[in-house]
Motif scaffolding. Structure first.
Motif, PDB file in Angstrom:
ATOM      1  N   ALA A  49       0.830  -1.215   0.000  1.00 63.65           N
ATOM      2  CA  ALA A  49       0.000   0.000   0.000  1.00 63.65           C
ATOM      3  C   ALA A  49       0.858   1.256   0.000  1.00 63.65           C
ATOM      4  CB  ALA A  49      -0.920  -0.012   1.217  1.00 63.65           C
ATOM      5  N   HIS A  50       1.972   1.215   0.732  1.00 65.37           N
ATOM      6  CA  HIS A  50       2.825   2.401   0.868  1.00 65.37           C
ATOM      7  C   HIS A  50       4.213   2.212   0.266  1.00 65.37           C
ATOM      8  CE1 HIS A  50      -0.186   4.446   3.194  1.00 65.37           C
ATOM      9  NE2 HIS A  50      -0.256   3.458   4.051  1.00 65.37           N
ATOM     10  N   ALA A  51       4.385   1.138  -0.498  1.00 67.69           N
ATOM     11  CA  ALA A  51       5.669   0.901  -1.174  1.00 67.69           C
ATOM     12  C   ALA A  51       6.840   1.045  -0.214  1.00 67.69           C
ATOM     13  CB  ALA A  51       5.827   1.847  -2.363  1.00 67.69           C
ATOM     14  N   TYR A  52       6.725   0.438   0.975  1.00 66.09           N
ATOM     15  CA  TYR A  52       7.773   0.589   1.976  1.00 66.09           C
ATOM     16  C   TYR A  52       9.075  -0.049   1.519  1.00 66.09           C
ATOM     17  CZ  TYR A  52       4.546   2.305   5.560  1.00 66.09           C
ATOM     18  OH  TYR A  52       3.655   3.064   6.283  1.00 66.09           O
ATOM     19  N   ARG A  53      10.157   0.704   1.713  1.00 64.73           N
ATOM     20  CA  ARG A  53      11.487   0.240   1.385  1.00 64.73           C
ATOM     21  C   ARG A  53      12.429   0.612   2.523  1.00 64.73           C
ATOM     22  NH1 ARG A  53      11.970  -1.102  -3.926  1.00 64.73           N
ATOM     23  NH2 ARG A  53      14.222  -0.784  -3.908  1.00 64.73           N
ATOM     24  N   LEU A  54      13.527  -0.112   2.625  1.00 61.35           N
ATOM     25  CA  LEU A  54      14.526   0.151   3.654  1.00 61.35           C
ATOM     26  C   LEU A  54      15.799   0.692   3.020  1.00 61.35           C
ATOM     27  CD1 LEU A  54      14.320  -2.958   6.016  1.00 61.35           C
ATOM     28  CD2 LEU A  54      13.560  -0.631   6.505  1.00 61.35           C
ATOM     29  N   THR A  55      16.412   1.626   3.700  1.00 59.67           N
ATOM     30  CA  THR A  55      17.709   2.130   3.293  1.00 59.67           C
ATOM     31  C   THR A  55      18.532   2.395   4.544  1.00 59.67           C
ATOM     32  OG1 THR A  55      18.858   3.738   1.878  1.00 59.67           O
ATOM     33  CG2 THR A  55      17.072   4.577   3.266  1.00 59.67           C
ATOM     34  N   LEU A  56      19.802   2.660   4.345  1.00 54.08           N
ATOM     35  CA  LEU A  56      20.692   3.016   5.445  1.00 54.08           C
ATOM     36  C   LEU A  56      21.321   4.358   5.111  1.00 54.08           C
ATOM     37  CD1 LEU A  56      21.561   1.606   8.101  1.00 54.08           C
ATOM     38  CD2 LEU A  56      23.627   0.862   6.908  1.00 54.08           C
ATOM     39  N   VAL A  57      21.070   5.340   5.959  1.00 49.60           N
ATOM     40  CA  VAL A  57      21.626   6.682   5.755  1.00 49.60           C
ATOM     41  C   VAL A  57      22.669   6.884   6.845  1.00 49.60           C
ATOM     42  CG1 VAL A  57      21.113   9.140   5.575  1.00 49.60           C
ATOM     43  CG2 VAL A  57      19.405   7.462   4.866  1.00 49.60           C
ATOM     44  N   GLY A  58      23.939   6.814   6.451  1.00 49.02           N
ATOM     45  CA  GLY A  58      24.990   6.738   7.473  1.00 49.02           C
ATOM     46  C   GLY A  58      24.800   5.438   8.226  1.00 49.02           C
TER      47      GLY A  58
END
Length: 296
Positions: A49-58
Protein backbone atom coordinates in the motif's frame (compact mmCIF):
# COMPACT_ATOMS: atom_id res chain seq x y z
CA UNK A 1 21.06 -2.91 3.30
CA UNK A 2 22.59 -0.77 0.62
CA UNK A 3 24.54 2.23 1.80
CA UNK A 4 24.65 5.77 0.50
CA UNK A 5 27.86 7.26 -0.84
CA UNK A 6 26.38 10.71 -1.52
CA UNK A 7 23.00 12.45 -1.20
CA UNK A 8 20.75 11.30 -4.07
CA UNK A 9 17.13 12.44 -4.34
CA UNK A 10 16.01 8.98 -3.24
CA UNK A 11 18.56 6.83 -1.41
CA UNK A 12 19.45 3.38 -2.67
CA UNK A 13 16.98 1.03 -1.04
CA UNK A 14 15.29 -2.34 -1.19
CA UNK A 15 11.76 -3.56 -0.45
CA UNK A 16 10.86 -4.37 3.14
CA UNK A 17 11.00 -8.15 3.69
CA UNK A 18 9.82 -10.54 6.39
CA UNK A 19 13.43 -11.31 7.21
CA UNK A 20 13.80 -7.75 8.51
CA UNK A 21 11.50 -8.51 11.45
CA UNK A 22 14.13 -9.40 14.11
CA UNK A 23 16.22 -6.30 13.45
CA UNK A 24 13.28 -3.90 13.24
CA UNK A 25 11.61 -5.42 16.29
CA UNK A 26 14.77 -4.73 18.29
CA UNK A 27 14.90 -1.14 17.03
CA UNK A 28 11.27 -0.55 17.99
CA UNK A 29 11.85 -1.96 21.47
CA UNK A 30 14.59 0.63 21.93
CA UNK A 31 12.52 3.39 20.34
CA UNK A 32 9.29 2.79 22.33
CA UNK A 33 7.21 4.54 19.64
CA UNK A 34 3.95 6.43 20.15
CA UNK A 35 2.76 6.52 16.52
CA UNK A 36 0.91 3.50 15.16
CA UNK A 37 2.96 3.07 11.97
CA UNK A 38 6.10 2.12 13.86
CA UNK A 39 5.72 -1.62 14.31
CA UNK A 40 7.09 -4.30 12.02
CA UNK A 41 3.64 -5.85 11.52
CA UNK A 42 2.14 -2.55 10.39
CA UNK A 43 5.00 -1.83 8.00
CA UNK A 44 4.96 -5.34 6.57
CA UNK A 45 1.19 -5.58 6.12
CA UNK A 46 1.07 -2.21 4.35
CA UNK A 47 4.32 -2.69 2.43
CA UNK A 48 2.49 -2.72 -0.92
CA UNK A 49 0.00 0.00 0.00
CA UNK A 50 2.82 2.40 0.87
CA UNK A 51 5.67 0.90 -1.17
CA UNK A 52 7.77 0.59 1.98
CA UNK A 53 11.49 0.24 1.38
CA UNK A 54 14.53 0.15 3.65
CA UNK A 55 17.71 2.13 3.29
CA UNK A 56 20.69 3.02 5.45
CA UNK A 57 21.63 6.68 5.76
CA UNK A 58 24.99 6.74 7.47
CA UNK A 59 24.35 4.34 10.34
CA UNK A 60 20.60 5.09 10.56
CA UNK A 61 18.03 2.60 9.24
CA UNK A 62 15.29 4.53 7.44
CA UNK A 63 11.94 3.43 6.00
CA UNK A 64 10.90 5.10 2.74
CA UNK A 65 7.23 5.14 1.81
CA UNK A 66 4.50 6.61 -0.34
CA UNK A 67 1.09 7.99 0.64
CA UNK A 68 -2.21 6.91 -0.87
CA UNK A 69 -2.05 10.00 -3.06
CA UNK A 70 1.38 9.03 -4.38
CA UNK A 71 3.48 11.52 -2.38
CA UNK A 72 6.80 9.99 -1.33
CA UNK A 73 8.21 10.42 2.16
CA UNK A 74 10.47 8.88 4.79
CA UNK A 75 9.59 7.87 8.33
CA UNK A 76 11.66 9.06 11.31
CA UNK A 77 15.10 7.38 11.30
CA UNK A 78 15.17 4.35 13.60
CA UNK A 79 18.48 4.83 15.37
CA UNK A 80 22.10 5.75 14.85
CA UNK A 81 22.90 9.35 13.97
CA UNK A 82 19.29 10.49 13.61
CA UNK A 83 20.16 14.17 13.26
CA UNK A 84 22.71 13.43 10.55
CA UNK A 85 20.32 11.21 8.62
CA UNK A 86 17.60 13.86 8.80
CA UNK A 87 19.96 16.52 7.51
CA UNK A 88 21.01 14.41 4.53
CA UNK A 89 17.45 13.43 3.58
CA UNK A 90 15.84 16.83 4.08
CA UNK A 91 18.67 18.61 2.30
CA UNK A 92 18.16 16.11 -0.51
CA UNK A 93 14.63 17.40 -0.99
CA UNK A 94 12.74 14.62 0.74
CA UNK A 95 9.74 14.97 3.08
CA UNK A 96 9.53 13.49 6.57
CA UNK A 97 6.21 11.98 7.66
CA UNK A 98 5.14 10.56 11.01
CA UNK A 99 7.19 12.59 13.45
CA UNK A 100 5.55 13.00 16.85
CA UNK A 101 5.80 16.06 19.08
CA UNK A 102 8.88 14.95 20.98
CA UNK A 103 10.72 14.15 17.74
CA UNK A 104 9.86 17.59 16.38
CA UNK A 105 11.07 19.30 19.56
CA UNK A 106 14.35 17.41 19.51
CA UNK A 107 15.28 17.46 15.84
CA UNK A 108 13.14 19.85 13.78
CA UNK A 109 13.48 23.32 15.30
CA UNK A 110 16.22 24.68 13.06
CA UNK A 111 15.93 27.59 10.65
CA UNK A 112 14.56 26.92 7.20
CA UNK A 113 12.46 23.98 8.41
CA UNK A 114 8.77 23.78 7.47
CA UNK A 115 6.92 21.61 10.00
CA UNK A 116 3.17 21.02 9.59
CA UNK A 117 0.60 19.06 11.55
CA UNK A 118 -1.08 16.24 9.62
CA UNK A 119 -4.52 16.11 11.28
CA UNK A 120 -5.78 13.24 9.12
CA UNK A 121 -2.94 11.10 10.48
CA UNK A 122 -3.34 11.86 14.20
CA UNK A 123 -3.63 8.67 16.27
CA UNK A 124 -6.46 8.29 18.78
CA UNK A 125 -5.15 7.34 22.22
CA UNK A 126 -7.51 5.92 24.86
CA UNK A 127 -7.31 4.52 28.36
CA UNK A 128 -7.49 0.76 27.84
CA UNK A 129 -9.43 0.10 31.05
CA UNK A 130 -11.95 2.77 30.15
CA UNK A 131 -12.48 1.13 26.77
CA UNK A 132 -12.88 -2.22 28.52
CA UNK A 133 -15.47 -0.99 31.03
CA UNK A 134 -17.22 1.91 29.22
CA UNK A 135 -17.95 3.67 32.52
CA UNK A 136 -20.30 6.56 33.19
CA UNK A 137 -22.66 8.58 31.06
CA UNK A 138 -20.07 9.39 28.41
CA UNK A 139 -20.30 5.84 27.10
CA UNK A 140 -24.04 5.42 27.61
CA UNK A 141 -24.77 5.05 23.88
CA UNK A 142 -22.03 2.45 23.47
CA UNK A 143 -23.43 0.37 26.32
CA UNK A 144 -26.94 0.68 24.91
CA UNK A 145 -25.82 -0.70 21.57
CA UNK A 146 -24.03 -3.60 23.24
CA UNK A 147 -27.15 -4.32 25.30
CA UNK A 148 -29.26 -4.19 22.14
CA UNK A 149 -26.99 -6.75 20.51
CA UNK A 150 -26.82 -8.97 23.60
CA UNK A 151 -30.61 -9.07 23.95
CA UNK A 152 -31.06 -10.32 20.39
CA UNK A 153 -28.20 -12.72 19.84
CA UNK A 154 -26.64 -15.69 21.55
CA UNK A 155 -22.91 -15.15 21.16
CA UNK A 156 -19.46 -16.22 22.32
CA UNK A 157 -16.28 -14.17 22.53
CA UNK A 158 -13.03 -16.04 21.95
CA UNK A 159 -9.37 -15.15 21.58
CA UNK A 160 -8.46 -15.32 17.89
CA UNK A 161 -6.81 -18.52 16.69
CA UNK A 162 -6.29 -20.52 13.51
CA UNK A 163 -9.73 -22.13 13.86
CA UNK A 164 -11.32 -18.70 13.33
CA UNK A 165 -9.33 -17.80 10.24
CA UNK A 166 -11.72 -18.86 7.50
CA UNK A 167 -14.70 -17.30 9.27
CA UNK A 168 -12.85 -14.02 9.71
CA UNK A 169 -11.79 -14.01 6.05
CA UNK A 170 -15.41 -14.60 5.02
CA UNK A 171 -16.53 -11.68 7.18
CA UNK A 172 -13.79 -9.50 5.69
CA UNK A 173 -15.01 -10.36 2.18
CA UNK A 174 -18.54 -9.38 3.15
CA UNK A 175 -17.30 -6.16 4.77
CA UNK A 176 -15.54 -5.27 1.52
CA UNK A 177 -18.52 -6.26 -0.65
CA UNK A 178 -20.88 -3.97 1.25
CA UNK A 179 -18.50 -1.07 0.59
CA UNK A 180 -18.26 -1.73 -3.14
CA UNK A 181 -18.48 1.58 -4.98
CA UNK A 182 -17.05 3.65 -2.13
CA UNK A 183 -14.43 5.96 -3.60
CA UNK A 184 -11.56 5.28 -1.23
CA UNK A 185 -7.99 4.64 -2.40
CA UNK A 186 -7.26 2.73 0.80
CA UNK A 187 -10.21 0.29 0.80
CA UNK A 188 -8.78 -2.57 -1.27
CA UNK A 189 -5.33 -2.11 0.22
CA UNK A 190 -6.71 -2.22 3.76
CA UNK A 191 -8.74 -5.34 2.94
CA UNK A 192 -5.64 -7.08 1.58
CA UNK A 193 -3.60 -6.07 4.64
CA UNK A 194 -6.30 -7.34 7.03
CA UNK A 195 -6.50 -10.67 5.20
CA UNK A 196 -2.74 -11.13 5.42
CA UNK A 197 -2.85 -10.18 9.11
CA UNK A 198 -5.35 -12.99 9.72
CA UNK A 199 -3.16 -15.45 7.82
CA UNK A 200 0.14 -14.44 9.46
CA UNK A 201 -1.01 -13.43 12.95
CA UNK A 202 1.23 -15.93 14.77
CA UNK A 203 4.35 -15.02 12.81
CA UNK A 204 3.70 -11.29 13.13
CA UNK A 205 2.91 -11.40 16.85
CA UNK A 206 -0.66 -10.17 16.46
CA UNK A 207 -3.39 -10.98 18.98
CA UNK A 208 -7.13 -10.66 18.59
CA UNK A 209 -10.65 -11.45 19.66
CA UNK A 210 -13.59 -12.87 17.72
CA UNK A 211 -17.34 -12.56 18.33
CA UNK A 212 -19.24 -15.67 17.23
CA UNK A 213 -23.01 -15.69 16.68
CA UNK A 214 -24.39 -19.19 16.21
CA UNK A 215 -20.92 -20.35 15.25
CA UNK A 216 -20.43 -17.67 12.59
CA UNK A 217 -17.85 -14.89 12.92
CA UNK A 218 -19.73 -11.61 13.38
CA UNK A 219 -16.74 -9.43 14.31
CA UNK A 220 -13.00 -9.57 14.93
CA UNK A 221 -10.25 -7.23 16.11
CA UNK A 222 -6.47 -7.67 15.78
CA UNK A 223 -3.63 -5.72 17.34
CA UNK A 224 -0.28 -5.85 19.07
CA UNK A 225 1.88 -4.16 21.67
CA UNK A 226 3.21 -0.80 20.53
CA UNK A 227 5.30 0.05 23.59
CA UNK A 228 5.61 -0.95 27.23
CA UNK A 229 2.41 0.87 28.22
CA UNK A 230 0.47 0.99 24.95
CA UNK A 231 -1.18 -1.51 22.62
CA UNK A 232 -2.45 -0.72 19.13
CA UNK A 233 -5.56 -2.07 17.41
CA UNK A 234 -4.76 -2.39 13.71
CA UNK A 235 -7.96 -3.97 12.42
CA UNK A 236 -11.57 -4.12 13.61
CA UNK A 237 -14.21 -5.51 11.28
CA UNK A 238 -17.81 -6.42 12.00
CA UNK A 239 -21.02 -7.50 10.32
CA UNK A 240 -22.46 -4.20 9.02
CA UNK A 241 -26.01 -5.46 9.49
CA UNK A 242 -25.65 -6.49 13.14
CA UNK A 243 -26.14 -3.44 15.36
CA UNK A 244 -23.97 -3.32 18.47
CA UNK A 245 -21.44 -5.97 17.50
CA UNK A 246 -18.74 -3.43 16.62
CA UNK A 247 -19.03 -1.83 20.06
CA UNK A 248 -18.91 -5.27 21.65
CA UNK A 249 -15.76 -6.41 19.84
CA UNK A 250 -14.01 -3.13 20.73
CA UNK A 251 -14.87 -3.62 24.40
CA UNK A 252 -13.79 -7.26 24.45
CA UNK A 253 -10.49 -6.56 22.71
CA UNK A 254 -9.61 -4.18 25.52
CA UNK A 255 -11.06 -6.36 28.26
CA UNK A 256 -9.25 -9.56 27.28
CA UNK A 257 -5.96 -8.49 25.70
CA UNK A 258 -2.93 -6.41 26.72
CA UNK A 259 -4.33 -6.02 30.21
CA UNK A 260 -1.00 -4.69 31.53
CA UNK A 261 -1.17 -1.73 29.12
CA UNK A 262 -2.45 1.65 30.23
CA UNK A 263 -3.33 2.90 26.76
CA UNK A 264 -4.78 1.68 23.49
CA UNK A 265 -3.89 3.40 20.22
CA UNK A 266 -6.75 3.15 17.70
CA UNK A 267 -4.82 4.65 14.79
CA UNK A 268 -5.88 7.51 12.50
CA UNK A 269 -9.06 8.46 10.67
CA UNK A 270 -7.48 9.32 7.26
CA UNK A 271 -9.70 12.39 7.10
CA UNK A 272 -12.90 10.35 6.58
CA UNK A 273 -15.72 12.26 8.35
CA UNK A 274 -17.67 9.19 9.45
CA UNK A 275 -14.60 7.45 10.81
CA UNK A 276 -13.49 10.62 12.58
CA UNK A 277 -16.88 10.98 14.29
CA UNK A 278 -16.84 7.32 15.34
CA UNK A 279 -13.35 7.58 16.81
CA UNK A 280 -14.09 10.82 18.65
CA UNK A 281 -17.24 9.27 20.13
CA UNK A 282 -14.97 7.03 22.24
CA UNK A 283 -13.52 10.12 23.98
CA UNK A 284 -9.76 9.77 23.40
CA UNK A 285 -7.54 11.06 26.19
CA UNK A 286 -5.11 12.37 23.57
CA UNK A 287 -4.70 12.79 19.86
CA UNK A 288 -1.12 11.76 19.16
CA UNK A 289 -0.07 14.45 16.71
CA UNK A 290 1.96 13.57 13.65
CA UNK A 291 3.92 16.05 11.59
CA UNK A 292 5.39 16.40 8.15
CA UNK A 293 8.61 18.31 7.67
CA UNK A 294 10.64 19.59 4.74
CA UNK A 295 13.19 22.22 3.91
CA UNK A 296 11.79 25.64 3.01
Amino acid sequence: MDTMTDIPRFPASRPLAFGDKPRLDALFVDLQPRVSELTFANLYLFREAHAYRLTLVGDSPVVLGRGYGGVEYFLPPLGGDVAGALLMLLDGGMTLYGADGSFVARYLTGEGMIVEEDRDAFDYLHLRQEMAELPGNRFHKKKNRINYFSARHSFNVEVYGARHREGCLALLDEWRRVRDGIDSPSLDLETKAAAEALMLSDRLGLEGVVVLVEGRVAAFALGERLSLDTAVCHFEKSDPFMEGVSQLVDREFNRLLFTDCTYINREQDLGEPGLRAAKLSYHPVELVKKYRARRG
